[in-house]
Enzyme design. Structure first.
Site, PDB file in Angstrom:
ATOM      1  N   ASP A  20       0.845  -1.363   0.088  1.00 59.36           N
ATOM      2  CA  ASP A  20       0.017  -0.063   0.028  1.00 59.36           C
ATOM      3  C   ASP A  20       0.881   1.306  -0.068  1.00 59.36           C
ATOM      4  O   ASP A  20       1.954   1.198   0.342  1.00 59.36           O
ATOM      5  CB  ASP A  20      -0.938   0.026   1.128  1.00 59.36           C
ATOM      6  CG  ASP A  20      -1.908  -1.195   1.153  1.00 59.36           C
ATOM      7  OD1 ASP A  20      -2.486  -1.583  -0.055  1.00 59.36           O
ATOM      8  OD2 ASP A  20      -2.192  -1.624   2.240  1.00 59.36           O
ATOM      9  N   ASP A  23      -7.274  -1.450  -4.355  1.00 65.14           N
ATOM     10  CA  ASP A  23      -8.315  -0.832  -3.251  1.00 65.14           C
ATOM     11  C   ASP A  23      -9.203   0.107  -3.738  1.00 65.14           C
ATOM     12  O   ASP A  23     -10.336   0.149  -3.848  1.00 65.14           O
ATOM     13  CB  ASP A  23      -7.541  -0.389  -1.997  1.00 65.14           C
ATOM     14  CG  ASP A  23      -6.652  -1.569  -1.401  1.00 65.14           C
ATOM     15  OD1 ASP A  23      -7.102  -2.727  -1.598  1.00 65.14           O
ATOM     16  OD2 ASP A  23      -5.709  -0.965  -0.638  1.00 65.14           O
TER      17      ASP A  23
END
Length: 208
Positions: free
Chosen positions: A147, A181
């Site tokens: 991420d 995401d």
């Protein structure tokens, strides 16, 4: 819209997602933070073993395997579902939303499946590097999701008069996420907002 066009959307998202993740993984220390646009947009490298935005189902190796296998089954069924939506004549909007959701799920699945096999460990003073298959930090199914996007749009403290929270830090938006995401979230949000329009098939025809 043909099935190959939907596959092109999915492949393009996957390619961009993986390019960004591999760059961050091999150029950033774990926890390294780079301000891109003032204080509201940052590249902030973290890794997680869970679902979107760092959520987990079980804090254990077994939980990681279960989650990865669940993702794998979901992605396989997703491609079948997408083909059925196309054949049943659903709108282009629904097909694109489904492609975004499927691409996001597949993007994080790739990390979970193979990143542990092809990268060395990232640490707070060590940048990872790509290595031959099987020489990485973990085994198959045990990779960690990369991420990097962080948007702390509000970074302040709670007013003193707020019971239980007065004086404590308050940050919005706190989660760190990746392109996969974001694609899942966009696809789901658009579906929820326009569900009455998008979930109604226009006609039954084979466009595969």
């Amino acid at each position: 819209m043909k099935y190959k066009h939907l596959l092109l959307i999915i492949f393009s998202i996957l390619l961009i997602d993986q390019i960004i993740k591999i760059y961050i993984k091999t150029h950033f220390y774990l926890g390294e933070e780079v301000h891109v646009a003032g204080n509201w947009f940052q590249l902030y490298f973290i890794e997680n073993e869970g679902m979107a935005f760092g959520m987990k189902i079980m804090d254990s190796p077994a939980g990681k395997v279960i989650l990865t296998l669940f993702r794998l089954v979901a992605v396989i069924l997703g491609f079948i579902w997408l083909k059925k939506l196309l054949i049943q004549g659903y709108s282009k909007g629904l097909l694109v939303c489904a492609s975004f959701i499927l691409a996001g799920a597949a993007g994080n699945l790739i990390d979970s499946l193979v990143y542990g096999m092809i990268f060395t460990e990232s640490d707070y003073d060590v940048v990872a590097r790509m290595v031959p298959w099987g020489s990485g930090y973990g085994s198959f199914l045990h990779g960690r999701v990369v991420d990097m996007f962080h948007f702390p749009l509000i970074d302040t403290t709670w007013p003193q008069w707020v019971p239980g929270l007065g004086g404590k830090p308050f940050r919005f938006f706190e989660p760190v996420f990746n392109l996969a995401d974001a694609c899942i979230s966009v696809g789901v949000i658009v579906l929820l907002i326009f569900q009455k329009k998008l979930l109604k098939p226009k006609s039954v025809k084979n466009k595969a």
